[in-house]
Motif scaffolding. Structure first.
Motif, short mmCIF file in Angstrom:
data_model
loop_
_atom_site.label_atom_id
_atom_site.label_comp_id
_atom_site.label_asym_id
_atom_site.label_seq_id
_atom_site.Cartn_x
_atom_site.Cartn_y
_atom_site.Cartn_z
N LEU A 11 0.82 -1.21 0.00
CA LEU A 11 0.00 0.00 0.00
C LEU A 11 0.86 1.26 0.00
O LEU A 11 0.54 2.24 -0.68
CB LEU A 11 -0.94 -0.01 1.21
N SER A 19 -5.80 7.21 -4.95
CA SER A 19 -6.48 7.46 -3.67
C SER A 19 -7.29 6.27 -3.19
O SER A 19 -7.74 6.26 -2.04
CB SER A 19 -7.39 8.68 -3.79
N ARG A 20 -7.48 5.27 -4.06
CA ARG A 20 -8.29 4.11 -3.68
C ARG A 20 -7.68 2.84 -4.27
O ARG A 20 -7.25 2.84 -5.42
CB ARG A 20 -9.72 4.29 -4.17
N TRP A 57 -2.01 -1.29 7.57
CA TRP A 57 -2.47 -0.39 6.51
C TRP A 57 -2.50 1.06 6.97
O TRP A 57 -2.26 1.98 6.19
CB TRP A 57 -3.80 -0.83 5.93
N TRP A 62 -3.12 4.39 4.82
CA TRP A 62 -4.39 3.98 4.23
C TRP A 62 -5.37 3.56 5.32
O TRP A 62 -4.98 3.31 6.45
CB TRP A 62 -4.19 2.81 3.25
N PHE A 76 -9.46 0.03 0.11
CA PHE A 76 -8.64 0.91 0.92
C PHE A 76 -8.65 2.31 0.32
O PHE A 76 -8.65 2.46 -0.91
CB PHE A 76 -7.19 0.42 0.98
N THR A 77 -8.65 3.34 1.18
CA THR A 77 -8.50 4.71 0.71
C THR A 77 -7.41 5.40 1.51
O THR A 77 -7.08 4.98 2.62
CB THR A 77 -9.81 5.52 0.86
N ARG A 78 -6.86 6.44 0.93
CA ARG A 78 -5.85 7.22 1.65
C ARG A 78 -6.45 7.71 2.96
O ARG A 78 -7.58 8.21 2.98
CB ARG A 78 -5.39 8.43 0.83
N SER A 79 -5.70 7.60 4.04
CA SER A 79 -6.28 7.91 5.35
C SER A 79 -6.42 9.38 5.62
O SER A 79 -7.19 9.79 6.46
CB SER A 79 -5.45 7.27 6.47
N PRO A 86 0.48 11.45 3.37
CA PRO A 86 -0.01 10.24 4.00
C PRO A 86 1.03 9.58 4.86
O PRO A 86 2.23 9.76 4.65
CB PRO A 86 -0.39 9.34 2.82
N ARG A 89 4.42 6.92 3.38
CA ARG A 89 4.22 6.65 1.97
C ARG A 89 5.29 5.69 1.45
O ARG A 89 5.04 4.82 0.64
CB ARG A 89 4.27 7.97 1.19
#
Length: 201
Positions: A11, A19-20, A57, A62, A76-79, A86, A89
């Motif tokens: 991830l 972003s997803r 994650w 994420w 999953f999406t960016r947190s 993020p 990374r």
């Protein structure tokens, strides 16, 4: 977190513009080995909390947006939505990551402040770059109780209370455009005083 470290690395290596990420359970298992039965039976296994798999994650920046257990699929999406920082990374940078003080400077920080989630993300990125293993990352968006960041390196353990810096406007969309009556510097002193008290206790 060793079992799920390959998921964290996968991830964390996704392109910044992504972003997803949608993954089948089989794809997750190809990275981490067999998932426990609870992953297929209970939504709580995929919660963005302090469980070992969630730490993986979340440390990569994420969070789980949704799970379809019948289809065997997780999204999953960016947190940190809309943020360019993020968590972790790149979990194993080839060079030392700048100290947090040098990367926290931002032209928008006066108006927008430094959200706690962003400060936490940059701290985790820095710690991972310095060889620390992240054991726990609290979900600041839900005001999760407990230690904000727990990390280990060798026989050392680091427990961090994270504080952001308030902006001049409310982050709550319902109050968008309103200016806070309390000056950011005054509000920040209260936040930092709470952090110092917690450390002393």
């Amino acid at each position: 977190m060793a079992k799920y470290e390959s998921l964290q690395n996968y991830l964390a290596a996704r392109p910044e513009q992504m972003s997803r990420v949608t993954m089948s359970f089989d794809e997750v298992e190809a990275l981490v080995g067999s998932l426990p039965p609870s992953a297929r039976d209970h939504r709580a296994w995929w919660a963005n909390d302090s469980k070992v798999q969630a730490q993986a994650w979340r440390a990569a920046g994420w969070r789980v947006e949704s799970v379809d257990q019948r289809a065997g699929r997780v999204v999953f999406t960016r947190s940190i939505v809309g943020d360019s920082h993020p968590i972790a990374r790149n979990p194993r940078p080839s060079r030392a990551v700048p100290a947090p003080q040098s990367i926290m400077v931002s032209t928008s920080s006066v108006e927008d402040g430094m959200p706690e989630a962003r400060a936490q993300a940059m701290l985790v990125t820095y710690l991972v770059g310095q060889g620390w293993r992240i054991q726990r990352v609290a979900d600041t968006t839900t005001k999760e109780q407990g230690i904000d960041v727990l990390a280990t390196r060798g026989d050392r353990t680091l427990a961090v209370e994270v504080k952001g810096y308030p902006g001049r406007r409310y982050s709550d969309p319902r109050r968008a455009g309103e200016t806070k009556p309390t000056a950011p510097a005054t509000q920040a002193r209260h936040w930092y005083a709470q952090a110092i008290l917690k450390a002393m206790l």
